[in-house]
Design a protein around this motif. Structure first.
Motif, PDB file in Angstrom:
ATOM      1  N   ARG A  22       0.845  -1.193   0.000  1.00 26.57           N
ATOM      2  CA  ARG A  22       0.000   0.000   0.000  1.00 26.57           C
ATOM      3  C   ARG A  22       0.885   1.250   0.000  1.00 26.57           C
ATOM      4  N   VAL A  23       0.721   2.091  -1.028  1.00 24.18           N
ATOM      5  CA  VAL A  23       1.609   3.238  -1.233  1.00 24.18           C
ATOM      6  C   VAL A  23       0.799   4.522  -1.395  1.00 24.18           C
ATOM      7  N   ALA A  24       1.241   5.568  -0.702  1.00 22.12           N
ATOM      8  CA  ALA A  24       0.694   6.910  -0.886  1.00 22.12           C
ATOM      9  C   ALA A  24       1.783   7.784  -1.496  1.00 22.12           C
ATOM     10  N   VAL A  25       1.428   8.534  -2.525  1.00 20.90           N
ATOM     11  CA  VAL A  25       2.390   9.389  -3.224  1.00 20.90           C
ATOM     12  C   VAL A  25       2.065  10.851  -2.933  1.00 20.90           C
ATOM     13  N   TYR A  26       3.070  11.592  -2.477  1.00 21.77           N
ATOM     14  CA  TYR A  26       2.946  13.017  -2.220  1.00 21.77           C
ATOM     15  C   TYR A  26       3.947  13.739  -3.112  1.00 21.77           C
ATOM     16  N   ALA A  27       3.650  14.986  -3.454  1.00 23.59           N
ATOM     17  CA  ALA A  27       4.582  15.734  -4.297  1.00 23.59           C
ATOM     18  C   ALA A  27       4.384  17.224  -4.106  1.00 23.59           C
ATOM     19  N   GLU A  28       5.359  17.994  -4.586  1.00 23.07           N
ATOM     20  CA  GLU A  28       5.268  19.448  -4.511  1.00 23.07           C
ATOM     21  C   GLU A  28       4.230  19.998  -5.476  1.00 23.07           C
TER      22      GLU A  28
END
Length: 253
Positions: free
Chosen positions: A51-57
């Motif tokens: 299970r992966v959550a992706v965050y970015a600028e």
């Protein structure tokens, strides 16, 4: 990097992670959302899926990583509302600024999963910052193809770390320098306890709390906490109980 909040905050477009999420809600990092709602649902519940959550600028950085991962069967990309379930959180940024470091610290508090950093430009001296912020794996964006991203995620899920070779070399150099400058002069090694450290661990083993240890050793509670934290950090342990067990097995207390 500078420590001036105003300068740092101006260099990144993310908002801060919410300090206290509502039950069942995900924590977000600025305009970076774990996943756009339009991402199609994948098959849930497969043992191999992480299970992966992706965050970015910004949305461009986020979309690039999401597109790489969305077709991989090893990965379950989480929606914004599911981000609290993440085993691995990936933060994608252009550079490691003080504002990014602050967001990493908040992300560490906001999730029980492990954190990976995908970064465009990594300056010398940033290694200590990412270690302090709880980052366990680093990948440069120029090398972030699909296979390397999945390798990083898989390693994080297994409790492993991933770093470019030059950063790993820098980390080993820093450990060597730490031992030479802080330990060798006192005739110690990284696995040795000072008399004060051994005494405090013995008291922990006997069931005394921080205030009681402070009273018995005539140190402040802050000093007791700092000494115990130093033992745990230096020996790579999890908590006080782990430190006591480690010391007893090796005959240090």
């Amino acid at each position: 990097m500078t420590s001036t909040d105003a300068t740092c905050e101006g260099s990144v477009t993310t908002r801060r992670i919410q300090a206290t999420p509502r039950s069942g809600s995900a924590r977000t990092i600025g305009s970076a959302r774990p996943l756009a709602p339009t991402v199609p649902a994948q098959v849930r519940g497969k043992p191999a899926q992480i299970r992966v959550a992706v965050y970015a600028e910004d949305i461009i950085l986020q979309t690039g990583v999401v597109q790489q991962l969305r077709q991989r069967p090893e990965v379950e990309l989480l929606s914004e509302g599911e981000a609290g379930r993440a085993e691995v959180s990936l933060l994608v940024v252009d550079a490691l600024t003080e504002a990014v470091a602050e967001n990493l610290r908040r992300l560490r508090l906001a999730t029980s999963g492990r954190i990976g950093l995908v970064v465009g430009h990594f300056e010398a001296g940033g290694l200590q910052t990412i270690v302090e912020c709880g980052v366990a794996a680093v990948l440069r964006r120029s090398e972030a193809d699909q296979d390397r991203l999945v390798h990083l995620i898989t390693a994080l899920a297994k409790g492993e770390g991933v770093m470019p070779g030059d950063l790993l070399g820098e980390l080993l150099d820093r450990i060597g320098m730490l031992q030479r400058t802080m330990l060798d002069g006192r005739g110690l090694t990284l696995s040795t306890l000072t008399a004060r450290e051994a005494e405090m661990l013995r008291l922990v083993a006997e069931g005394f709390d921080t205030s009681e240890i402070a009273a018995k050793t005539s140190y402040s509670e802050r000093t007791v906490k700092n000494v115990l934290h130093e033992i745990i950090t230096r020996l790579g342990l999890r908590n006080r109980a782990h430190a006591v067990g480690y010391a007893m097995r090796r005959g240090l207390i």
